[in-house]
Design a protein around this motif. Structure first.
Motif, PDB file in Angstrom:
ATOM      1  N   ILE A 168      -7.314  -4.663  22.489  1.00 56.70           N
ATOM      2  CA  ILE A 168      -7.286  -6.123  22.313  1.00 56.70           C
ATOM      3  C   ILE A 168      -8.310  -6.753  23.244  1.00 56.70           C
ATOM      4  O   ILE A 168      -9.120  -7.588  22.827  1.00 56.70           O
ATOM      5  CB  ILE A 168      -5.868  -6.687  22.559  1.00 56.70           C
ATOM      6  CG1 ILE A 168      -4.907  -6.218  21.465  1.00 56.70           C
ATOM      7  CG2 ILE A 168      -5.904  -8.217  22.649  1.00 56.70           C
ATOM      8  CD1 ILE A 168      -3.443  -6.540  21.727  1.00 56.70           C
ATOM      9  N   ASN A 169      -8.298  -6.341  24.505  1.00 54.46           N
ATOM     10  CA  ASN A 169      -9.231  -6.916  25.474  1.00 54.46           C
ATOM     11  C   ASN A 169     -10.689  -6.641  25.115  1.00 54.46           C
ATOM     12  O   ASN A 169     -11.550  -7.491  25.347  1.00 54.46           O
ATOM     13  CB  ASN A 169      -8.951  -6.378  26.876  1.00 54.46           C
ATOM     14  CG  ASN A 169      -7.694  -6.979  27.467  1.00 54.46           C
ATOM     15  OD1 ASN A 169      -7.242  -8.032  27.043  1.00 54.46           O
ATOM     16  ND2 ASN A 169      -7.128  -6.300  28.437  1.00 54.46           N
ATOM     17  N   VAL A 186      -2.621   2.020  13.688  1.00 57.48           N
ATOM     18  CA  VAL A 186      -3.813   2.250  12.859  1.00 57.48           C
ATOM     19  C   VAL A 186      -5.036   2.687  13.654  1.00 57.48           C
ATOM     20  O   VAL A 186      -5.989   3.193  13.080  1.00 57.48           O
ATOM     21  CB  VAL A 186      -4.174   1.017  11.998  1.00 57.48           C
ATOM     22  CG1 VAL A 186      -3.015   0.605  11.124  1.00 57.48           C
ATOM     23  CG2 VAL A 186      -4.682  -0.141  12.844  1.00 57.48           C
ATOM     24  N   GLY A 187      -5.031   2.453  14.956  1.00 57.51           N
ATOM     25  CA  GLY A 187      -6.161   2.823  15.795  1.00 57.51           C
ATOM     26  C   GLY A 187      -7.135   1.680  16.009  1.00 57.51           C
ATOM     27  O   GLY A 187      -7.214   0.742  15.217  1.00 57.51           O
ATOM     28  N   GLU A 188      -7.881   1.802  17.093  1.00 59.20           N
ATOM     29  CA  GLU A 188      -8.834   0.749  17.454  1.00 59.20           C
ATOM     30  C   GLU A 188      -9.958   0.605  16.437  1.00 59.20           C
ATOM     31  O   GLU A 188     -10.411  -0.506  16.148  1.00 59.20           O
ATOM     32  CB  GLU A 188      -9.426   1.002  18.842  1.00 59.20           C
ATOM     33  CG  GLU A 188     -10.377  -0.095  19.274  1.00 59.20           C
ATOM     34  CD  GLU A 188     -10.917   0.072  20.682  1.00 59.20           C
ATOM     35  OE1 GLU A 188     -11.730  -0.780  21.082  1.00 59.20           O
ATOM     36  OE2 GLU A 188     -10.534   1.030  21.378  1.00 59.20           O
ATOM     37  N   GLY A 189     -10.428   1.707  15.878  1.00 57.84           N
ATOM     38  CA  GLY A 189     -11.529   1.635  14.923  1.00 57.84           C
ATOM     39  C   GLY A 189     -11.174   0.783  13.717  1.00 57.84           C
ATOM     40  O   GLY A 189     -11.966  -0.074  13.293  1.00 57.84           O
ATOM     41  N   ALA A 190      -9.993   1.004  13.157  1.00 59.69           N
ATOM     42  CA  ALA A 190      -9.559   0.208  12.004  1.00 59.69           C
ATOM     43  C   ALA A 190      -9.398  -1.256  12.394  1.00 59.69           C
ATOM     44  O   ALA A 190      -9.779  -2.156  11.643  1.00 59.69           O
ATOM     45  CB  ALA A 190      -8.251   0.761  11.437  1.00 59.69           C
ATOM     46  N   THR A 204     -10.539  -7.479   8.844  1.00 58.50           N
ATOM     47  CA  THR A 204     -10.596  -8.916   8.613  1.00 58.50           C
ATOM     48  C   THR A 204      -9.641  -9.622   9.563  1.00 58.50           C
ATOM     49  O   THR A 204      -9.909 -10.749   9.995  1.00 58.50           O
ATOM     50  CB  THR A 204     -10.242  -9.230   7.139  1.00 58.50           C
ATOM     51  OG1 THR A 204     -11.132  -8.511   6.298  1.00 58.50           O
ATOM     52  CG2 THR A 204     -10.332 -10.715   6.835  1.00 58.50           C
ATOM     53  N   LEU A 205      -8.556  -8.978   9.921  1.00 59.61           N
ATOM     54  CA  LEU A 205      -7.602  -9.538  10.881  1.00 59.61           C
ATOM     55  C   LEU A 205      -8.339  -9.931  12.159  1.00 59.61           C
ATOM     56  O   LEU A 205      -8.197 -11.058  12.650  1.00 59.61           O
ATOM     57  CB  LEU A 205      -6.503  -8.508  11.176  1.00 59.61           C
ATOM     58  CG  LEU A 205      -5.339  -8.911  12.068  1.00 59.61           C
ATOM     59  CD1 LEU A 205      -4.152  -7.995  11.800  1.00 59.61           C
ATOM     60  CD2 LEU A 205      -5.672  -8.896  13.530  1.00 59.61           C
ATOM     61  N   LEU A 206      -9.115  -9.025  12.728  1.00 61.98           N
ATOM     62  CA  LEU A 206      -9.846  -9.312  13.966  1.00 61.98           C
ATOM     63  C   LEU A 206     -10.874 -10.413  13.739  1.00 61.98           C
ATOM     64  O   LEU A 206     -11.013 -11.319  14.570  1.00 61.98           O
ATOM     65  CB  LEU A 206     -10.517  -8.049  14.500  1.00 61.98           C
ATOM     66  CG  LEU A 206     -11.375  -8.252  15.759  1.00 61.98           C
ATOM     67  CD1 LEU A 206     -10.525  -8.762  16.922  1.00 61.98           C
ATOM     68  CD2 LEU A 206     -12.091  -6.962  16.126  1.00 61.98           C
ATOM     69  N   GLU A 207     -11.574 -10.359  12.625  1.00 67.23           N
ATOM     70  CA  GLU A 207     -12.578 -11.375  12.317  1.00 67.23           C
ATOM     71  C   GLU A 207     -11.942 -12.774  12.297  1.00 67.23           C
ATOM     72  O   GLU A 207     -12.466 -13.716  12.890  1.00 67.23           O
ATOM     73  CB  GLU A 207     -13.216 -11.055  10.966  1.00 67.23           C
ATOM     74  CG  GLU A 207     -14.308 -11.997  10.540  1.00 67.23           C
ATOM     75  CD  GLU A 207     -14.877 -11.609   9.190  1.00 67.23           C
ATOM     76  OE1 GLU A 207     -15.200 -12.536   8.426  1.00 67.23           O
ATOM     77  OE2 GLU A 207     -14.983 -10.414   8.886  1.00 67.23           O
ATOM     78  N   LEU A 208     -10.803 -12.883  11.622  1.00 64.15           N
ATOM     79  CA  LEU A 208     -10.116 -14.179  11.534  1.00 64.15           C
ATOM     80  C   LEU A 208      -9.542 -14.603  12.881  1.00 64.15           C
ATOM     81  O   LEU A 208      -9.589 -15.787  13.243  1.00 64.15           O
ATOM     82  CB  LEU A 208      -9.014 -14.115  10.478  1.00 64.15           C
ATOM     83  CG  LEU A 208      -9.498 -13.999   9.037  1.00 64.15           C
ATOM     84  CD1 LEU A 208      -8.359 -13.605   8.105  1.00 64.15           C
ATOM     85  CD2 LEU A 208     -10.141 -15.312   8.594  1.00 64.15           C
ATOM     86  N   LEU A 209      -9.020 -13.664  13.615  1.00 64.78           N
ATOM     87  CA  LEU A 209      -8.481 -13.973  14.947  1.00 64.78           C
ATOM     88  C   LEU A 209      -9.583 -14.540  15.836  1.00 64.78           C
ATOM     89  O   LEU A 209      -9.408 -15.583  16.479  1.00 64.78           O
ATOM     90  CB  LEU A 209      -7.864 -12.707  15.556  1.00 64.78           C
ATOM     91  CG  LEU A 209      -7.072 -12.885  16.839  1.00 64.78           C
ATOM     92  CD1 LEU A 209      -5.842 -13.757  16.611  1.00 64.78           C
ATOM     93  CD2 LEU A 209      -6.641 -11.514  17.367  1.00 64.78           C
ATOM     94  N   ASN A 210     -10.721 -13.860  15.864  1.00 60.67           N
ATOM     95  CA  ASN A 210     -11.839 -14.309  16.693  1.00 60.67           C
ATOM     96  C   ASN A 210     -12.451 -15.610  16.195  1.00 60.67           C
ATOM     97  O   ASN A 210     -13.110 -16.317  16.960  1.00 60.67           O
ATOM     98  CB  ASN A 210     -12.904 -13.218  16.800  1.00 60.67           C
ATOM     99  CG  ASN A 210     -12.509 -12.149  17.795  1.00 60.67           C
ATOM    100  OD1 ASN A 210     -11.730 -12.388  18.708  1.00 60.67           O
ATOM    101  ND2 ASN A 210     -13.037 -10.951  17.612  1.00 60.67           N
ATOM    102  N   ALA A 211     -12.237 -15.939  14.932  1.00 66.21           N
ATOM    103  CA  ALA A 211     -12.723 -17.214  14.373  1.00 66.21           C
ATOM    104  C   ALA A 211     -11.747 -18.358  14.652  1.00 66.21           C
ATOM    105  O   ALA A 211     -11.963 -19.480  14.181  1.00 66.21           O
ATOM    106  CB  ALA A 211     -12.953 -17.066  12.871  1.00 66.21           C
ATOM    107  N   GLY A 212     -10.675 -18.080  15.399  1.00 63.39           N
ATOM    108  CA  GLY A 212      -9.713 -19.126  15.724  1.00 63.39           C
ATOM    109  C   GLY A 212      -8.763 -19.455  14.598  1.00 63.39           C
ATOM    110  O   GLY A 212      -8.250 -20.564  14.518  1.00 63.39           O
TER     111      GLY A 212
END
Length: 166
Positions: free
Chosen positions: A83-84, A110-114, A119-127
């Protein structure tokens, strides 16, 4: 264990992360269970203890409960470190413990690579936390097969992720 110690510091951030860690331990233990003898998971990956996998896990191995606790702590520490590494500092700094716990449980599974490619990470980082959390419901397949256990787990992770949003 070295990863875990970072999360249990005495600061406010350490306290919040300690809460997230406690929540994620409960989720992971509930959905993974703990087996002292290794077994193949639903898609055939050798697994031991509380969902621990990796190149050193072979079938017919055994571990003690204490060894399993240490593996779980290390694996979750690795998930929180992911996460960090991947969530922008601005988003990471304001993430509530429940969201952090749900996402850590997801990464553990699922592991860090997945996670990094999601898209989850992309949306999270997009606020867009609601849209990001909603992505968890898509991650219910293993080798193309929908698994009831993953449906339940992702629903729990999603609920944690969404906690506190209007």
């Amino acid at each position: 264990m070295k990863n875990l110690s970072r999360w249990l510091g005495g600061s406010v951030i350490g306290g919040a992360c300690g809460i997230a860690l406690s929540i994620s331990i409960g989720v992971v233990k509930h959905y993974e269970g703990t087996e002292l003898e290794s077994y193949p998971d639903p898609v055939g990956i050798p697994t031991i203890c509380t969902g621990h996998t990796g190149p050193t896990v072979k079938l017919h191995q055994t571990k003690t409960p204490e060894e399993c606790e240490a593996l779980l702590a290390g694996d979750l520490g690795t998930a929180f470190d992911a996460i960090n590494r991947n969530v922008t500092p601005e988003i990471n700094a304001t993430m509530p413990p429940t969201r952090r716990a749900g996402i850590a449980s997801f990464i553990f599974n699922v592991g860090e690579g997945a996670f990094r490619r999601s898209t989850l990470l992309e949306l999270l980082n997009a606020g867009q936390p609601r849209a990001a959390c909603d992505q968890l419901s898509r991650w219910v397949y293993a080798q193309g097969k929908k698994l009831a256990g993953l449906v339940k787990r992702r629903a729990a992770e999603r609920e944690l992720c969404l906690a506190g949003l209007e």
